[in-house]
Design a protein around this motif. Sequence first.
Motif: not given
Length: 583
Positions: A273-283, A317-332
């Motif tokens: 759930p933390y990924i979309p906002a995190m990605v948008e913000d980083m972009k 292809d628009g999917s997130s990967i291991y690193a994305t999850t680890d970054l979002a986990t840090l947000v949480q």
Amino acid sequence: MEKILDIITEKMQAAFEQAGYDRSFGRVTVSNRPDLCEYQCNGALAAAKQYKCAPIQIAKAVAEQLDAGDYSMVEAVMPGFINLKLSGRFLQTYLEGMRVSPKFGIAQPGAGKTIVVDYGGANVAKPLHIGHLRPAIIGESLKRLYKYLGYNAIGDVHLGDWGLQMGLIIAELSERQPDLPYFDPDFTGEYPKEAPFTVSDLEEIYPTASARKSDPAFSHKAHQATLELQQGRRGYRALWRHIMNVSVADLRKNYDNLDVHFEKWLGESDADPYIPAMVEDMKARGIAVQSEGAWVIPVAQEGDKKEVPPCILVKSDGSSIYATTDLATLVQRMQDWHPDKVLYVTDKRQNLHFEQVFRAARKAGIVPPTTELEHVGFGTMNGKDGKPFKTRAGGVMRLEQLIREITDFVMQKITTNQTVSDEELPATARQIALAALKYGDLSNLATKDYVFDLDRFSSFEGNTGPYLLYTIVRIKSILSKYDGNVSEAKLLPPESAEQKELMLILSRLADSLRAACRDSAPNVICAYVYELAVAANKFYHDVRIITEPDEAKKASYVALIDLTRRVMETCIDLLGFSAPDKM
Ligand code: ARG
């Protein structure tokens, strides 16, 4: 109470000052020539350069300032060392302090601080195997150590519960049982409460599905299912929950068997759930940049010895990967727990991954400079052939099977000369087995590969877990014969070299635990508790304890071995195992 080394250093610094030199030269270390002295200070050598005089002259002047009551020997020796032996009274006082203080008086550097320890890392729907042993054992030990030093330590298993393995299972099931409501996109009713599979079914379904990855049609189906699951398709979410429930119950049981316990059972899916906002913000802030259709965070730094590639945030292809999850986990984690530190325990082959994630997290400001990030990367557990440990048939060994084999092996050993009742036998065998396994692992430097050697690890002699248990059991047996009250017994200054050695080692507990924590190194605790066990064995072999006619002496011996027992039990608890009453 302070670390004994700090107390001695403090006294030495005062002596330098009183002799007219800068106190910073007064650093004391444990002697590297134990035949000559117990502690030493080499500060006069450095001071001589600043004060332009002979080091021995400074050493002598400083030695004269030391309080004679604290030492049984103070020597200034050429070219300018100060060699020390502690007095019996000094040790007696220090150890009495340890005996009566909670946690032996060890300072609590973690008070008010929070640490997240990310370890375990099991993947849902796959049984725990040998590869999960080291993160569980090392992580559990580090977490217990941090807790002991006062930290609010949160162990998080960080399950792999969101990737392709889920899509593979869903795809496989959709072919085997296409009539299940989970696959009907028009189904609006309530899904069954019962899972359509058991844990043993899952253990067959997953590898079968995984083997079909090379079939392009099936692979596409599995990827599609993964994507739809992540996008929230109702039936897939329901199926996913079933997979989770069945699998996590089994994982819990297995970790419990290892005496490994997590405060949090979160996983990659919880970061989603933390990924979309995190990605948008980083972009939006330009932290992430586009590269060949993907979004990446450049993390190379000047002075990098090896190339550090950009951290991939979103694949083309628009999917997130291991690193994305680890970054979002840090947000949480930052949002929910505000940790002062996050510590990851994984295979050292993930070093680069964590370097990229840490840099990206700092760059994006997910983690403030005040929060420390650390990766403890460990080496491989090998078989006697020097290659990664395998079953006899050459397959990957399940953790369950490994523990069973070790326990059976120990069971046979202890039944040949049985000291416990038949009822106690299985529990005792399990305790010894865990000690063998965990100590065999933790006594090595984590980064090194090591050879799993069941015979050696489970031996009751030598540098092993069972030897520590045996020592504790021996002490307990001596204590049970004491007719007085152990907690009222008082320590006396040591009378023999063996007794002093034991007391000296006991006095170094705080130094060892602090060093183990500083270096994230349970092997430091292993080395310490082994040294203590050897000294304890020497002591009770050489000294009559229970038959000592002088009551005060007897009480003092009892107080000493009881303190030894308590310190040893604390140390092995920090390593993640415990001692039986008999073995
Ligand atoms: N599930 C991962 C694996 O099997 C380990 C997870 C480690 N923790 C993390 N935050 N990446 O490799």
